[in-house]
Design an enzyme around this catalytic site. Sequence first.
Site, PDB file in Angstrom:
ATOM      1  N   GLY A  39       0.831  -1.211   0.000  1.00 22.84           N
ATOM      2  CA  GLY A  39       0.000   0.000   0.000  1.00 22.84           C
ATOM      3  C   GLY A  39       0.857   1.248   0.000  1.00 22.84           C
ATOM      4  N   LEU A  44      -1.831   6.923   3.839  1.00 15.79           N
ATOM      5  CA  LEU A  44      -1.158   6.727   5.130  1.00 15.79           C
ATOM      6  C   LEU A  44       0.358   6.653   4.961  1.00 15.79           C
ATOM      7  CD1 LEU A  44      -1.892   6.095   8.197  1.00 15.79           C
ATOM      8  CD2 LEU A  44      -1.236   3.769   7.620  1.00 15.79           C
ATOM      9  N   ALA A  45       0.786   5.943   3.916  1.00 16.14           N
ATOM     10  CA  ALA A  45       2.219   5.791   3.673  1.00 16.14           C
ATOM     11  C   ALA A  45       2.887   7.159   3.531  1.00 16.14           C
ATOM     12  CB  ALA A  45       2.448   4.928   2.429  1.00 16.14           C
ATOM     13  N   ARG A 102      -0.504  -1.519  -6.514  1.00 15.79           N
ATOM     14  CA  ARG A 102      -0.880  -1.964  -7.855  1.00 15.79           C
ATOM     15  C   ARG A 102      -0.271  -1.122  -8.970  1.00 15.79           C
ATOM     16  NH1 ARG A 102      -7.165  -2.699  -7.150  1.00 15.79           N
ATOM     17  NH2 ARG A 102      -6.643  -0.748  -6.130  1.00 15.79           N
ATOM     18  N   VAL A 153      -1.578  -8.053  -4.759  1.00 14.08           N
ATOM     19  CA  VAL A 153      -1.440  -8.919  -3.582  1.00 14.08           C
ATOM     20  C   VAL A 153      -2.073 -10.291  -3.752  1.00 14.08           C
ATOM     21  CG1 VAL A 153      -1.176  -7.049  -1.931  1.00 14.08           C
ATOM     22  CG2 VAL A 153      -3.460  -7.911  -2.448  1.00 14.08           C
ATOM     23  N   ASP A 173      -2.394   0.846  17.026  1.00 14.32           N
ATOM     24  CA  ASP A 173      -3.440   1.751  17.479  1.00 14.32           C
ATOM     25  C   ASP A 173      -2.685   3.039  17.752  1.00 14.32           C
ATOM     26  OD1 ASP A 173      -5.103   3.365  19.090  1.00 14.32           O
ATOM     27  OD2 ASP A 173      -6.281   1.624  19.667  1.00 14.32           O
ATOM     28  N   HIS A 174      -2.748   3.994  16.824  1.00 14.80           N
ATOM     29  CA  HIS A 174      -1.803   5.110  16.920  1.00 14.80           C
ATOM     30  C   HIS A 174      -2.014   5.948  18.181  1.00 14.80           C
ATOM     31  CE1 HIS A 174      -5.106   7.187  14.899  1.00 14.80           C
ATOM     32  NE2 HIS A 174      -4.599   8.304  15.356  1.00 14.80           N
ATOM     33  N   GLU A 182     -13.379  15.086  16.476  1.00 11.66           N
ATOM     34  CA  GLU A 182     -12.753  15.543  15.235  1.00 11.66           C
ATOM     35  C   GLU A 182     -13.546  16.711  14.681  1.00 11.66           C
ATOM     36  OE1 GLU A 182     -11.564  12.248  12.429  1.00 11.66           O
ATOM     37  OE2 GLU A 182     -12.631  11.121  13.960  1.00 11.66           O
ATOM     38  N   ASP A 211     -15.112   2.425  14.256  1.00 11.73           N
ATOM     39  CA  ASP A 211     -13.917   3.145  13.813  1.00 11.73           C
ATOM     40  C   ASP A 211     -13.118   3.723  14.983  1.00 11.73           C
ATOM     41  OD1 ASP A 211     -12.303   4.190  11.638  1.00 11.73           O
ATOM     42  OD2 ASP A 211     -13.059   6.181  12.178  1.00 11.73           O
ATOM     43  N   HIS A 242      -9.445   2.886  19.866  1.00 11.11           N
ATOM     44  CA  HIS A 242      -8.839   3.995  20.615  1.00 11.11           C
ATOM     45  C   HIS A 242      -9.525   4.260  21.958  1.00 11.11           C
ATOM     46  CE1 HIS A 242      -7.106   4.388  16.727  1.00 11.11           C
ATOM     47  NE2 HIS A 242      -8.126   5.012  16.184  1.00 11.11           N
ATOM     48  N   LYS A 279     -17.357  12.986  14.460  1.00 16.71           N
ATOM     49  CA  LYS A 279     -16.826  13.815  13.388  1.00 16.71           C
ATOM     50  C   LYS A 279     -17.628  15.115  13.318  1.00 16.71           C
ATOM     51  CE  LYS A 279     -14.815  10.277  10.462  1.00 16.71           C
ATOM     52  NZ  LYS A 279     -13.422  10.657  10.723  1.00 16.71           N
TER      53      LYS A 279
HETATM   54  P1  NAD Z   1      -5.347   4.116   0.480  1.00 16.32           P
HETATM   55  O1  NAD Z   1      -6.629   3.714  -0.143  1.00 16.32           O
HETATM   56  O2  NAD Z   1      -4.867   5.520   0.315  1.00 16.32           O
HETATM   57  O3  NAD Z   1      -4.188   3.152  -0.042  1.00 16.32           O
HETATM   58  C1  NAD Z   1      -4.393   1.776  -0.244  1.00 16.32           C
HETATM   59  C2  NAD Z   1      -3.180   1.166  -0.923  1.00 16.32           C
HETATM   60  O4  NAD Z   1      -3.416  -0.212  -1.212  1.00 16.32           O
HETATM   61  C3  NAD Z   1      -2.785   1.818  -2.235  1.00 16.32           C
HETATM   62  O5  NAD Z   1      -1.382   1.912  -2.259  1.00 16.32           O
HETATM   63  C4  NAD Z   1      -3.281   0.793  -3.278  1.00 16.32           C
HETATM   64  O6  NAD Z   1      -2.532   0.817  -4.468  1.00 16.32           O
HETATM   65  C5  NAD Z   1      -3.042  -0.486  -2.567  1.00 16.32           C
HETATM   66  N1  NAD Z   1      -3.848  -1.599  -3.084  1.00 16.32           N
HETATM   67  C6  NAD Z   1      -5.197  -1.709  -3.093  1.00 16.32           C
HETATM   68  N2  NAD Z   1      -5.562  -2.888  -3.661  1.00 16.32           N
HETATM   69  C7  NAD Z   1      -4.432  -3.536  -4.012  1.00 16.32           C
HETATM   70  C8  NAD Z   1      -4.131  -4.800  -4.617  1.00 16.32           C
HETATM   71  N3  NAD Z   1      -5.108  -5.661  -4.985  1.00 16.32           N
HETATM   72  N4  NAD Z   1      -2.838  -5.125  -4.797  1.00 16.32           N
HETATM   73  C9  NAD Z   1      -1.855  -4.302  -4.429  1.00 16.32           C
HETATM   74  N5  NAD Z   1      -2.072  -3.097  -3.860  1.00 16.32           N
HETATM   75  C10 NAD Z   1      -3.342  -2.722  -3.648  1.00 16.32           C
HETATM   76  O7  NAD Z   1      -5.454   3.726   2.011  1.00 16.32           O
HETATM   77  P2  NAD Z   1      -4.715   4.419   3.254  1.00 16.32           P
HETATM   78  O8  NAD Z   1      -5.522   5.577   3.692  1.00 16.32           O
HETATM   79  O9  NAD Z   1      -3.291   4.630   2.935  1.00 16.32           O
HETATM   80  O10 NAD Z   1      -4.879   3.314   4.400  1.00 16.32           O
HETATM   81  C11 NAD Z   1      -4.143   2.127   4.438  1.00 16.32           C
HETATM   82  C12 NAD Z   1      -4.537   1.317   5.660  1.00 16.32           C
HETATM   83  O11 NAD Z   1      -4.348   2.090   6.828  1.00 16.32           O
HETATM   84  C13 NAD Z   1      -6.012   0.899   5.700  1.00 16.32           C
HETATM   85  O12 NAD Z   1      -6.095  -0.340   6.372  1.00 16.32           O
HETATM   86  C14 NAD Z   1      -6.655   1.968   6.559  1.00 16.32           C
HETATM   87  O13 NAD Z   1      -7.815   1.509   7.188  1.00 16.32           O
HETATM   88  C15 NAD Z   1      -5.553   2.216   7.553  1.00 16.32           C
HETATM   89  N6  NAD Z   1      -5.586   3.529   8.178  1.00 16.32           N
HETATM   90  C16 NAD Z   1      -5.464   4.670   7.449  1.00 16.32           C
HETATM   91  C17 NAD Z   1      -5.462   5.899   8.068  1.00 16.32           C
HETATM   92  C18 NAD Z   1      -5.292   7.173   7.294  1.00 16.32           C
HETATM   93  O14 NAD Z   1      -5.240   8.230   7.932  1.00 16.32           O
HETATM   94  N7  NAD Z   1      -5.179   7.159   5.987  1.00 16.32           N
HETATM   95  C19 NAD Z   1      -5.605   5.977   9.442  1.00 16.32           C
HETATM   96  C20 NAD Z   1      -5.725   4.806  10.175  1.00 16.32           C
HETATM   97  C21 NAD Z   1      -5.713   3.594   9.521  1.00 16.32           C
END
Ligand code: NAD
Length: 479
Positions: A12, A17-18, A46, A86, A177-178, A216, A235, A240, A335
Amino acid sequence: SKEKKALYIIFGATGDLASRKLYPALYRLYSKGYLKDHFAVIGTARREWSDEHYQNVVKKAIDDIKESDKDAEDFSSHFRYQSHNVKDSEHYHTLKELADSLDSEYAIEGNRLFYLSMSPTFFGTITTHLRDQELVTQNGFNRVIIEKPFGTDLESSKELNDEINASFDEDQLYRIDHYLGKEMVQTILALRFSNRIIQDSWTSENLSSIQITLAENLGVEERGEYYDKSGALRDMVQNHVLQIVSLLTMDEPESFSTENVRKEKLALLESLKQPNVKDEFVRGQYQASEDGDCKAYRDEEKVDPDSLTETFVAGKVVIDSDKWRNVPIYIRTGKRMKEKTSRIDVLWKKTDQQLFDESDSLLTIHISPKEGLELQLNDKEIGPGMHLRPVTLSSMRSEETIRKSPEAYEKLLLDVLNGDETHFAHWGEVAASWKYVDHIRQAWNEDLESIPFYPAHSMGPKESDELLAKDGQKWLYNP
Ligand code: NAD
């Protein structure tokens, strides 16, 4: 040296998030020397990206915090990108080859961290493939970092857990759990168990109520599709809020070892009394704001226009033990509330004296965005007579201190590197929390005709105030 050898594989890597959290956190660990020469990251998702494009994304993510262009350049040179589906076994072979080659290029000696920053529907598939396609090494550690949500109820979380456990042991799993990485949440145990003045009065004879507010200001933003199926209870409360409840009320652990802390948290979460949902829990959904600046939840993108999903929850949590039965713990999260605030208010009972008309004694733990402690006490008014005035002893962290202190993800990722699982959610805690939350969800599902509304930028529906009024209490934080 404090340097740790580590190869990260982030599933991902193109996600929100990344970029927002993981790359900045890794960069901070790099600038502090925890990650250095023997470190590499493979980003997968992907999309078809080149290494160069990926490295640019990483550089952009750390643009605000980088020490210099050269530093950002050096850091991002450790990143590689591998397009990956994946579900496709073949892709794991390619991934393994890249991982093995980076392992020898950077002399990492087999330490691997698999970060699953994707929809949980893929967690099981990924962990199974990691094992079967031999991405797991024999010579180093293998740790899996998992994002929320961990299932959608007890049953699905059990299935997910069994699926992951088929390939990885519990002590290899780090469920994020941040909130548990936040400084002021970690402060709770220090405050409770290092101050006699607090420890001795933290009992049902002395406390009147504990109130937790995780509010929030934003609405669902781009997450409508996920959120409409989830709602605030799953959620926020399942993870949390209940984690914070457990830290505020768990017994003193024998030590701060992972095992001892978990034992006490688990005992607490398993002693939550099943609530009488109709009387003790309130849900709500935001409508457009009175000034018309924000739209109603139902008008948000990818949200069902007739949605009955709750964007607000308030409730009275009762712990079924002699120690806590008589202290209500009021929780509230939502929210589009008036202010973005996470805080805990602890209210003491009035004294037995007849001498004064005293104000409340009150401790506030500010979690975010403000961080610090405030203690409200009664002082004497200057001058003749014996009149009281409330005063607040305050220890608030400056904006600069907050900016300089490590962010939750940085702290948690360092814990994973060190193999310290104390600030992660253990399976037993997750299961106990789901059990509690499922009961509430089921009661609401049986009564799904309507939901109380609240205007955006308010503190929730009136039912939330009524919940406390029934007990002769009120929300202490009322902006
Ligand atoms: P996002 O939708 O922005 O990113 C999802 C990622 O998964 C993308 O890189 C996408 O390319 C990849 N992906 C999806 N299907 C795929 C497949 N079949 N094969 C390969 N790659 C695939 O999601 P996000 O916001 O970055 O969140 C990621 C995780 O973190 C989730 O579990 C979300 O619940 C959790 N999370 C996010 C946040 C946030 O603030 N964004 C906060 C808490 C938890």
